[in-house]
Every structure is written in structure tokens, then in C-alpha cells.
Design an enzyme around this catalytic site. Structure first.
Site, short mmCIF file in Angstrom:
data_model
loop_
_atom_site.label_atom_id
_atom_site.label_comp_id
_atom_site.label_asym_id
_atom_site.label_seq_id
_atom_site.Cartn_x
_atom_site.Cartn_y
_atom_site.Cartn_z
N ARG A 116 0.84 -1.20 0.00
CA ARG A 116 0.00 0.00 0.00
C ARG A 116 0.88 1.25 0.00
O ARG A 116 2.01 1.23 0.46
CB ARG A 116 -0.90 -0.01 1.24
CG ARG A 116 -1.84 -1.23 1.24
CD ARG A 116 -3.01 -1.02 2.15
NE ARG A 116 -2.63 -0.81 3.54
CZ ARG A 116 -3.41 -0.23 4.44
NH1 ARG A 116 -4.60 0.21 4.10
NH2 ARG A 116 -3.01 -0.11 5.69
N LYS A 181 4.37 -11.01 9.56
CA LYS A 181 3.57 -10.95 8.33
C LYS A 181 3.93 -12.13 7.40
O LYS A 181 5.10 -12.31 7.07
CB LYS A 181 3.89 -9.64 7.66
CG LYS A 181 2.98 -9.24 6.58
CD LYS A 181 3.00 -7.72 6.53
CE LYS A 181 2.53 -7.24 5.20
NZ LYS A 181 2.13 -5.85 5.27
N ARG A 314 -1.49 -0.08 14.60
CA ARG A 314 -0.28 -0.52 15.30
C ARG A 314 -0.68 -0.88 16.73
O ARG A 314 -1.52 -0.20 17.32
CB ARG A 314 0.76 0.61 15.36
CG ARG A 314 1.25 1.07 13.99
CD ARG A 314 2.22 0.07 13.35
NE ARG A 314 2.57 0.45 12.00
CZ ARG A 314 2.01 -0.04 10.89
NH1 ARG A 314 1.06 -0.94 10.97
NH2 ARG A 314 2.41 0.34 9.70
P1 ATP Z 1 -0.25 -1.53 7.16
O1 ATP Z 1 -0.40 -1.84 8.59
O2 ATP Z 1 -0.52 -0.11 6.81
O3 ATP Z 1 -0.91 -2.52 6.25
P2 ATP Z 1 2.22 -2.58 6.25
O4 ATP Z 1 3.59 -2.14 6.62
O5 ATP Z 1 1.84 -3.97 6.59
O6 ATP Z 1 1.30 -1.58 6.94
P3 ATP Z 1 1.61 -3.07 3.40
O7 ATP Z 1 1.48 -2.04 2.35
O8 ATP Z 1 0.46 -3.96 3.67
O9 ATP Z 1 2.03 -2.28 4.69
O10 ATP Z 1 2.87 -3.97 3.05
C1 ATP Z 1 4.11 -3.41 2.68
C2 ATP Z 1 5.12 -3.64 3.80
O11 ATP Z 1 5.23 -5.04 4.04
C3 ATP Z 1 6.52 -3.19 3.44
O12 ATP Z 1 6.70 -1.85 3.78
C4 ATP Z 1 7.41 -4.12 4.26
O13 ATP Z 1 7.56 -3.64 5.56
C5 ATP Z 1 6.58 -5.39 4.34
N1 ATP Z 1 7.01 -6.40 3.36
C6 ATP Z 1 7.54 -6.24 2.12
N2 ATP Z 1 7.76 -7.41 1.51
C7 ATP Z 1 7.35 -8.37 2.38
C8 ATP Z 1 7.32 -9.79 2.34
N3 ATP Z 1 7.71 -10.48 1.28
N4 ATP Z 1 6.84 -10.42 3.45
C9 ATP Z 1 6.42 -9.74 4.53
N5 ATP Z 1 6.42 -8.41 4.62
C10 ATP Z 1 6.88 -7.72 3.56
#
Ligand code: ATP
Length: 319
Positions: A116, A181, A314
Site C-alpha cells: 500500500r 507478516k 499498530r
Molecule cells: P499496514 O499496517 O498499513 O498494512 P504494512 O507495513 O503492513 O502496513 P503493506 O502495504 O500492507 O504495509 O505492506 C508493505 C510492507 O510489508 C513493506 O513496507 C514491508 O515492511 C513489508 N514487506 C515487504 N515485503 C514483504 C514480504 N515479502 N513479506 C512480509 N512483509 C513484507
């Protein structure tokens, strides 16, 4: 270069001479291509004198025919790339060129995988799933309500079905194991949501990835959680089955048809959180979600509802 990889993917030894003959190039050209494969795709290739070259571990590539065989009832036509900027970007380009939906874009790697708000999704070669399903929506706004949460449920169930039971959800669009994640979801829309539009359901799942220094938050993969390798074709088939099931429920009953199931799987239910919207921050306690997928928070003793694509949750330190 990828023709060479396809010759090597069985994990057996192949002599430089045999590889050269198959490709119609010299042995030194084979050697150059192998070096390129290692540097470009992060693969490790063994060389043993007298035997030839061997991939450090066998490679199973995505195969649309196998996916269709495994899940014939949800075989959306699939376009598979060896390498692409982003499967969502490719899907959007295909929509622009009037490619008929539904269809699926898959890639072995993404060079500019996206999350995002312009964030990056780390996407190494042949380890994970980078998946974009394109649907045409002509039933108006109701069909879009809570859609990214519905996709999250389908991804979660596919992972459970494949043997990762501890997986859960974080509002609005993350799939986690504990705090780590394991998958991300990015929906993108083209057209008029009140009339006819196309939606790209983008899903990235960490499958066999074991290390990367590029992800700047806690992450995990199916392999790290279970200690075993997964067949990505099987997972793509499973995801198709789950998406079809949950999208059908959503289409008939709207988001309220899956609301309670989503809440039961929300890892942060009841937790003290901060909701971040740009520079603003709201502290509250998670009460759940409403019948449209919006977040319900108790803020200063009062229930408030939040929705929109720019919000991030968060955990608070005191949670
Ligand atoms: P939000 O809580 O706003 O969803 P988010 O950091 O999870 O925040 P996303 O846009 O859903 O944001 O995902 C992008 C983020 O995920 C990146 O900024 C990085 O921190 C993380 N990311 C990138 N690649 C991977 C991956 N392969 N596996 C897990 N996390 C990743």
C-alpha cells in the site's frame, strides 16, 4: 537465461557441453549465463569437475496446466511471467488493453512488487506466490464493500488448509502468524465503482522464502512456520478454491455474510491500538468490525467507526 534454468531445474548434474548443445551456444556462453542466473535470481549453482553443473536445490516452477488440473472448477485463465515489475501493474495494463476478465496474473518474481501507499513487496524468484486476480464488477458498490477483508479470509483459510494453522488476520489487509507478516493484500480498482469497474485482487504469500534482509518488519513464511517445503502450484489451486468460495458468499450476502468469521480470526480483537491516518494518530481499543468491514474502536469510552484505504493499525506498547 530461463531456458537454461528450465534445463537445470531437476536438480541433477548437467555437463557444460550438454547444456551448450541444448541451447545452441558455446560452453563459455553457458558459464556466463550461469553466473548471470546466480547474480540476477539469487540462485546457487554447484560446479563439480567431470560432472557439470547442478542447482543447489531442485526448483519447481509455476505451471498453469498443473494448477488447472488441481482445481478445475476455478481455473481462471492464467498468464504466468518469469519476471515482471508487479503482477498488479501487469493486470492493470491488461485491463487497459481490454483483456477479458476474469483472469489471473502470476509471476516467478517481481522487480517492483508493491504494497500500500507505494511501499515495496519483496519478491524473490520462485520462492513465493505473487498473484493478481482480475474481476469485473458490475453490481455496484455493495460488491466492493469489505472486499479486501474477504480476500484476507480466503488467503488465511488457504494457508490453514495447506498446513499453517496459526495464521490470523489484522485489520484491514494483513495476514499474520503472531506478529509476523506471512501474506499481504493489495486491491486496486479501475473504472466507476458505482457502475462497471475492474478490481485487481493482489496477493503476495511468503511460501518457501527462508531469508531476506530486505523486509523492514517482522515476517515469516509457510516454510519457516512448518519446517517443510510447499508446492506453489498446489497453493495457487487452493487459493483459487477459497477465493471462489468466499467471493460467492460475499456476492450473495454482502460483507455481513462473513463479518463474524472475520472477527473470530482477528488477532488484535480487544487489543489496545493506535490507528494511524497520515500524521494523525487515534488511540483506542479494538471492538471489532461492522457489517461493511469498517473498524470499530472504543475511543475515550465511545465507539467510533473507521474505514478507508489510508489507515494503518499498530499495537500500543501497553497492549
Ligand atoms: P499496514 O499496517 O498499513 O498494512 P504494512 O507495513 O503492513 O502496513 P503493506 O502495504 O500492507 O504495509 O505492506 C508493505 C510492507 O510489508 C513493506 O513496507 C514491508 O515492511 C513489508 N514487506 C515487504 N515485503 C514483504 C514480504 N515479502 N513479506 C512480509 N512483509 C513484507
Amino acid at each position: 537465461m530461463l531456458t537454461l534454468l528450465k534445463l537445470l531445474k531437476d536438480g541433477r548434474f548437467h555437463s557444460g557441453q550438454a547444456l551448450g548443445a541444448a541451447l545452441g551456444v558455446s560452453r563459455s556462453a553457458v558459464w556466463k549465463q550461469l553466473k548471470h542466473l546466480e547474480a540476477e535470481l539469487g540462485l546457487s549453482i554447484h560446479k563439480v569437475r567431470g560432472r557439470g553443473y547442478q542447482l543447489a536445490s531442485p526448483l519447481k516452477l509455476l505451471d498453469p496446466a498443473e494448477i488447472e488440473h488441481l482445481a478445475p472448477s476455478c481455473a481462471w485463465p492464467a498468464l504466468v511471467s518469469d519476471s515482471i515489475d508487479s503482477t498488479n501493474a501487469e493486470a492493470l495494463r491488461l485491463i487497459e488493453r481490454q483483456h477479458a476478465a476474469p483472469f489471473l496474473v502470476l509471476a516467478e518474481r517481481q522487480t517492483a512488487g508493491r504494497g500500500r501507499r507505494g511501499r515495496k513487496w519483496v519478491s524473490p524468484f520462485a520462492e513465493n506466490i505473487y498473484y493478481s486476480l482480475v474481476l469485473r464488477i458490475d453490481g455496484g458498490m455493495r460488491q466492493l464493500e469489505g472486499l479486501s477483508l474477504v480476500v484476507g479470509l480466503a488467503v488465511m483459510q488457504a494457508l490453514r488448509e495447506q498446513g499453517v494453522p496459526e495464521v490470523g488476520l489484522k485489520w484491514p489487509n494483513d495476514v499474520l502468524v503472531g506478529q509476523k507478516k506471512i501474506a499481504g493484500i493489495l486491491l486496486e480498482l479501475v473504472g466507476d465503482p458505482a457502475d462497471v469497474c475492474h478490481v485487481v485482487l493482489g496477493v503476495g504469500i511468503n511460501v518457501n522464502m527462508q531469508m531476506t534482509e530486505e523486509v523492514d518488519q517482522q515476517w515469516t513464511s509457510m516454510r519457516l512456520e512448518s519446517g517443510k517445503m510447499f508446492d506453489r502450484n498446489q497453493l495457487v489451486a487452493e487459493l483459487g478454491v477459497m477465493l471462489q468460495k468466499y467471493l460467492a458468499r460475499h456476492q450473495v450476502g454482502g460483507f455481513s455474510a462473513v463479518q463474524s468469521e472475520w472477527e473470530q480470526n482477528h488477532l488484535w480483537q480487544g487489543r489496545a491500538v493506535s490507528l494511524i491516518a497520515g500524521v494523525n494518530r487515534i488511540d483506542g481499543e479494538v471492538l471489532g468490525i461492522d457489517s461493511q468491514g469498517a473498524l470499530r474502536l472504543r475511543v475515550d469510552g465511545v465507539e467510533k467507526v473507521f474505514s478507508g484505504g489510508e489507515l494503518s493499525l499498530r499495537l500500543r506498547n501497553d497492549s
